[in-house]
Write a protein that holds these residues in place. Structure first.
Motif, PDB file in Angstrom:
ATOM      1  N   UNK A 191       0.064   2.056  36.990  1.00 42.50           N
ATOM      2  CA  UNK A 191       0.577   1.971  35.625  1.00 42.50           C
ATOM      3  C   UNK A 191       0.092   0.702  34.925  1.00 42.50           C
ATOM      4  N   UNK A 192       0.085  -0.413  35.675  1.00 43.34           N
ATOM      5  CA  UNK A 192      -0.399  -1.668  35.104  1.00 43.34           C
ATOM      6  C   UNK A 192      -1.871  -1.552  34.733  1.00 43.34           C
ATOM      7  N   UNK A 193      -2.661  -0.943  35.615  1.00 42.60           N
ATOM      8  CA  UNK A 193      -4.085  -0.758  35.337  1.00 42.60           C
ATOM      9  C   UNK A 193      -4.282   0.119  34.115  1.00 42.60           C
ATOM     10  N   UNK A 194      -3.490   1.182  34.039  1.00 46.71           N
ATOM     11  CA  UNK A 194      -3.609   2.109  32.910  1.00 46.71           C
ATOM     12  C   UNK A 194      -3.302   1.416  31.591  1.00 46.71           C
ATOM     13  N   UNK A 195      -2.268   0.578  31.595  1.00 47.89           N
ATOM     14  CA  UNK A 195      -1.902  -0.139  30.361  1.00 47.89           C
ATOM     15  C   UNK A 195      -3.013  -1.099  29.951  1.00 47.89           C
ATOM     16  N   UNK A 196      -3.560  -1.823  30.918  1.00 47.61           N
ATOM     17  CA  UNK A 196      -4.618  -2.785  30.602  1.00 47.61           C
ATOM     18  C   UNK A 196      -5.878  -2.087  30.095  1.00 47.61           C
ATOM     19  N   UNK A 197      -6.238  -0.994  30.735  1.00 45.65           N
ATOM     20  CA  UNK A 197      -7.422  -0.255  30.301  1.00 45.65           C
ATOM     21  C   UNK A 197      -7.194   0.333  28.911  1.00 45.65           C
ATOM     22  N   UNK A 198      -5.989   0.857  28.692  1.00 42.77           N
ATOM     23  CA  UNK A 198      -5.681   1.395  27.356  1.00 42.77           C
ATOM     24  C   UNK A 198      -5.759   0.330  26.277  1.00 42.77           C
ATOM     25  N   UNK A 199      -5.270  -0.874  26.594  1.00 41.80           N
ATOM     26  CA  UNK A 199      -5.349  -1.975  25.625  1.00 41.80           C
ATOM     27  C   UNK A 199      -6.801  -2.352  25.356  1.00 41.80           C
ATOM     28  N   UNK A 213     -12.684   8.108  22.620  1.00 40.79           N
ATOM     29  CA  UNK A 213     -13.549   8.595  23.696  1.00 40.79           C
ATOM     30  C   UNK A 213     -14.803   7.744  23.832  1.00 40.79           C
ATOM     31  N   UNK A 214     -15.380   7.359  22.719  1.00 36.49           N
ATOM     32  CA  UNK A 214     -16.594   6.541  22.764  1.00 36.49           C
ATOM     33  C   UNK A 214     -16.288   5.144  23.296  1.00 36.49           C
ATOM     34  N   UNK A 215     -15.136   4.614  22.914  1.00 34.95           N
ATOM     35  CA  UNK A 215     -14.743   3.290  23.400  1.00 34.95           C
ATOM     36  C   UNK A 215     -14.531   3.314  24.915  1.00 34.95           C
ATOM     37  N   UNK A 216     -13.880   4.370  25.410  1.00 35.69           N
ATOM     38  CA  UNK A 216     -13.670   4.473  26.849  1.00 35.69           C
ATOM     39  C   UNK A 216     -15.003   4.639  27.579  1.00 35.69           C
ATOM     40  N   UNK A 217     -15.910   5.445  27.016  1.00 38.63           N
ATOM     41  CA  UNK A 217     -17.232   5.608  27.614  1.00 38.63           C
ATOM     42  C   UNK A 217     -17.994   4.296  27.660  1.00 38.63           C
ATOM     43  N   UNK A 218     -17.819   3.474  26.617  1.00 40.81           N
ATOM     44  CA  UNK A 218     -18.451   2.157  26.568  1.00 40.81           C
ATOM     45  C   UNK A 218     -17.960   1.297  27.741  1.00 40.81           C
ATOM     46  N   UNK A 219     -16.641   1.319  27.996  1.00 42.89           N
ATOM     47  CA  UNK A 219     -16.076   0.535  29.098  1.00 42.89           C
ATOM     48  C   UNK A 219     -16.582   1.030  30.455  1.00 42.89           C
ATOM     49  N   UNK A 220     -16.611   2.337  30.636  1.00 44.37           N
ATOM     50  CA  UNK A 220     -17.072   2.901  31.904  1.00 44.37           C
ATOM     51  C   UNK A 220     -18.531   2.535  32.148  1.00 44.37           C
ATOM     52  N   UNK A 221     -19.352   2.649  31.105  1.00 46.47           N
ATOM     53  CA  UNK A 221     -20.768   2.318  31.233  1.00 46.47           C
ATOM     54  C   UNK A 221     -20.957   0.846  31.600  1.00 46.47           C
ATOM     55  N   UNK A 222     -20.219  -0.037  30.913  1.00 46.04           N
ATOM     56  CA  UNK A 222     -20.329  -1.468  31.179  1.00 46.04           C
ATOM     57  C   UNK A 222     -19.841  -1.799  32.594  1.00 46.04           C
ATOM     58  N   UNK A 223     -18.772  -1.130  33.018  1.00 50.24           N
ATOM     59  CA  UNK A 223     -18.235  -1.343  34.361  1.00 50.24           C
ATOM     60  C   UNK A 223     -19.262  -0.981  35.427  1.00 50.24           C
ATOM     61  N   UNK A 224     -19.947   0.119  35.240  1.00 51.66           N
ATOM     62  CA  UNK A 224     -20.948   0.561  36.216  1.00 51.66           C
ATOM     63  C   UNK A 224     -22.154  -0.364  36.240  1.00 51.66           C
ATOM     64  N   UNK A 233     -12.713  -5.514  34.246  1.00 57.80           N
ATOM     65  CA  UNK A 233     -13.430  -5.655  32.973  1.00 57.80           C
ATOM     66  C   UNK A 233     -12.461  -5.589  31.799  1.00 57.80           C
ATOM     67  N   UNK A 234     -11.454  -4.718  31.912  1.00 58.80           N
ATOM     68  CA  UNK A 234     -10.455  -4.605  30.849  1.00 58.80           C
ATOM     69  C   UNK A 234      -9.715  -5.929  30.655  1.00 58.80           C
ATOM     70  N   UNK A 235      -9.386  -6.596  31.758  1.00 55.94           N
ATOM     71  CA  UNK A 235      -8.699  -7.886  31.660  1.00 55.94           C
ATOM     72  C   UNK A 235      -9.555  -8.907  30.926  1.00 55.94           C
ATOM     73  N   UNK A 236     -10.857  -8.921  31.222  1.00 53.01           N
ATOM     74  CA  UNK A 236     -11.768  -9.866  30.563  1.00 53.01           C
ATOM     75  C   UNK A 236     -11.830  -9.588  29.072  1.00 53.01           C
TER      76      UNK A 236
END
Length: 254
Positions: A191-199, A213-224, A233-236
């Motif tokens: 739940x904590x991870x989900x909240x941070x990623x959502x933020x 959707x594009x913002x989430x894809x941006x995070x996934x791409x950067x994470x990989x 990465x979300x915390x940063x």
């Protein structure tokens, strides 16, 4: 060869002050265990220490997706014996779980009628001679079995069976509690991870003026690309939104 022990038998054989003190210590050790893994190892170590005749011990648990697996063992000997049971689909540990019973095997070499293939492997190739298998269960569920092994025949006495039965009862309750605690901790972490990623997704949406959707894809791409966990990465990004611009520049350069 097979025996089921009720509470009257247990306390007639084992009802001493020394035993009460021993299990008070066991209860404290189980309560102090930090996670399910440690709880399981406390149980198996304790079995060898306090059950008369016990040379090796293991815990077999029913896996979530079916089948049975060894989750704790005092040594490689019992892992090998357990693995034989799982591979062949026969043996006292599996029957203890399936039949809701206690199996006491005084001389494994003489038990070929019950488990011919298992006896051939375990008794003759590995040298296990006696076994005690207790179902691990609570009022609501069966978790698995506590398996006790000895190198010589007739190693387990009435006292061994009584002490083992009490230990199995303690173990079942402790394992259930440890598993529930772990599930709660895992849920809280998720739940904590989900909240941070959502933020972080919201920050990217505002910073880059894009849809969710594009913002989430941006995070996934950067994470990989950075080989960082998505939560890290979300915390940063939450702490330093300017990072998004640098990450965006790397995306355009690809």
């Amino acid at each position: 060869m097979r025996a089921i022990f009720d509470l009257v038998t247990i306390f007639r054989v084992a009802g001493s002050q020394d035993l009460a003190d021993t299990f008070a210590s066991v209860a404290r050790a189980l309560e102090a265990a930090s996670d399910p893994t440690e709880t399981r190892h406390v149980v198996t170590r304790t079995a060898v220490e306090i059950v008369p005749g016990c040379d090796h011990a293991s815990i077999s648990l029913i896996a979530r997706r079916g089948g049975v697996t060894t989750v704790a063992a005092t040594d490689e000997v019992v892992r090998r014996v357990d693995a034989i049971q799982y591979r062949l689909g026969e043996g006292p540990a599996l029957d203890a779980i399936a039949d809701h019973a206690v199996y006491a095997i005084d001389d494994l070499a003489q038990a070929s009628r019950l488990w011919p293939r298992f006896v051939e492997k375990a008794a003759k190739e590995i040298g296990v001679a006696s076994m005690l298998c207790f179902r691990l269960y609570t009022a609501d569920d069966t978790a698995g079995a506590l398996n006790l092994y000895a190198r010589r025949p007739h190693a387990f006495t009435g006292e061994s069976r009584a002490v083992g039965a009490i230990l199995a009862a303690h173990a079942a309750v402790a394992l259930l509690a440890a598993g529930q605690h772990e599930n709660v901790e895992n849920l809280e972490t998720a739940l904590a991870s989900s909240r941070e990623i959502g933020t972080a997704v919201g920050v990217v949406m505002m910073r880059r003026n894009v849809a969710r959707d594009e913002a989430f894809g941006f995070l996934v791409d950067a994470s990989q690309r950075l080989n960082h966990k998505l939560r890290d990465l979300a915390e940063v990004i939450i702490e330093a939104p300017d990072v998004i611009d640098r990450l965006g520049a790397r995306v355009r350069q690809r």
